[in-house]
Design a protein around this motif. Structure first.
Motif, mmCIF file in Angstrom:
data_model
loop_
_atom_site.group_PDB
_atom_site.id
_atom_site.type_symbol
_atom_site.label_atom_id
_atom_site.label_comp_id
_atom_site.label_asym_id
_atom_site.label_seq_id
_atom_site.Cartn_x
_atom_site.Cartn_y
_atom_site.Cartn_z
ATOM 1 N N TYR A 41 0.787 -1.227 0.000
ATOM 2 C CA TYR A 41 0.000 0.000 0.000
ATOM 3 C C TYR A 41 0.824 1.284 0.000
ATOM 4 N N ARG A 134 -3.862 -7.558 -12.055
ATOM 5 C CA ARG A 134 -4.481 -7.014 -10.842
ATOM 6 C C ARG A 134 -5.996 -6.958 -10.994
ATOM 7 N N TRP A 138 -8.887 -9.299 -8.622
ATOM 8 C CA TRP A 138 -10.035 -8.822 -7.843
ATOM 9 C C TRP A 138 -11.366 -9.057 -8.536
ATOM 10 N N LYS A 157 -12.822 -2.125 -6.016
ATOM 11 C CA LYS A 157 -11.556 -2.609 -5.465
ATOM 12 C C LYS A 157 -10.416 -2.416 -6.447
ATOM 13 N N HIS A 161 -7.262 0.379 -5.975
ATOM 14 C CA HIS A 161 -6.050 -0.289 -5.502
ATOM 15 C C HIS A 161 -4.862 0.653 -5.662
#
Length: 299
Positions: A41, A134, A138, A157, A161
């Motif tokens: 993150y 990615r 998700w 989501k 991200h």
């Protein structure tokens, strides 16, 4: 070759450090999770933004487009391949195997490897390559475990991200050629390789070495680390893609199973022990396969 050897030794030592500090109790399981979140993150998004701060021309954008198209194709083939190969397995194994074919550890392990082997442009291309994966993580990936059809929540989501946001910021920087102050980009972005490799070591420290390598796990590892990147390498050669595009895409396709495989299997009660075997075994074997692929792709 000497630079590649130094990179591989450095990464191996960092992995060993991570395993050691986990074994002797310096880092707890909660501490490992916190470091993992810190990388995903904060550190990795900063590193992605930094990777786009390069001088580029029209040829660079063409190569970015080639990487993106190739990555989309790989994801489509991966979904089909997972259904063909593992569609008849028992539920717990089937879900982890299908997810493991779609989602590798390219985001966590692949970025520092791509940067180390190909430099900043390699990391920028890796970031583009990872966008479709990615999205699949998700969406289709989550649906494998949950059978969820809530695509609005999935889209939220994906769009929010940090790594996807970082890619968009990076594209703005590369288009405008704006350069934030170096103290901002260098302070956090340079931590990525060290922290990523140590977290891999922490994962390996928890492995049960006696029961980890069964035949199903080994077959999956060969598919993930050898057969999939080999097939892509042949395709890239046949259509005569630039060596840099080929190198980055093949190297990231050769990454082991993503750690999220075991995380999601545990969360949804889908045989997390088997999922962890896939992650740990393929990661251990990748210590052999990744250096080999790196040498093949840089000759």
């Amino acid at each position: 070759m000497s630079k590649l050897l130094v990179l591989q030794i450095t990464m191996l030592l960092l992995i060993l450090v991570g395993a050691l500090i986990k074994r002797i109790g310096i880092i707890s399981k909660e501490g490992q999770k916190n470091i993992n979140d810190l990388v995903i993150y904060l550190v990795l998004p900063c590193n992605i933004v930094k990777s786009f701060m390069i001088d580029c021309d029209s040829n660079t954008f063409v190569q970015f487009a080639e990487v993106l198209v190739l990555s989309i194709g790989i994801q489509i083939v991966s979904v089909i391949l997972g259904k063909i190969l593992y569609g008849k397995r028992e539920a717990g194994h089937r879900m982890s195997l299908q997810y493991g074919v779609i989602c590798s550890n390219a985001g966590f392990l692949g970025n520092p490897v791509a940067e180390g082997v190909f430099g900043s442009i390699g990391l920028a291309m890796a970031s583009i390559f990872l966008i479709p994966m990615r999205i699949m993580m998700w969406s289709s990936g989550i649906a494998i475990f949950t059978q969820s059809k809530d695509w609005k929540a999935t889209l939220k989501k994906v769009v929010t991200h940090p790594c996807i946001i970082a890619c968009f910021i990076g594209l703005i920087l590369i288009l405008t050629q704006y350069r934030p102050p170096a103290v901002i980009t260098n302070t956090i972005g340079n931590c990525n390789t060290a922290l990523s490799m140590m977290v891999i070591g922490m994962i390996l420290a928890e492995a049960d070495w006696k029961s980890i390598f069964d035949w199903e796990v080994l077959r999956y590892s060969i598919l993930r680390l050898v057969l999939m990147p080999l097939a892509l390498y042949v395709v890239c050669l046949l259509i005569k893609l630039p060596s840099l595009v080929t190198g980055v895409c093949v190297l990231l396709t050769a990454m082991p199973a993503g750690a999220t495989t075991s995380i999601l299997a545990s969360k949804y009660g889908c045989d997390e022990i088997f999922a962890t075997k896939l992650v740990v075994a393929s990661t251990i074997l990748s210590m052999i396969s990744i250096p080999i692929w790196s040498m093949v792709l840089t000759i």
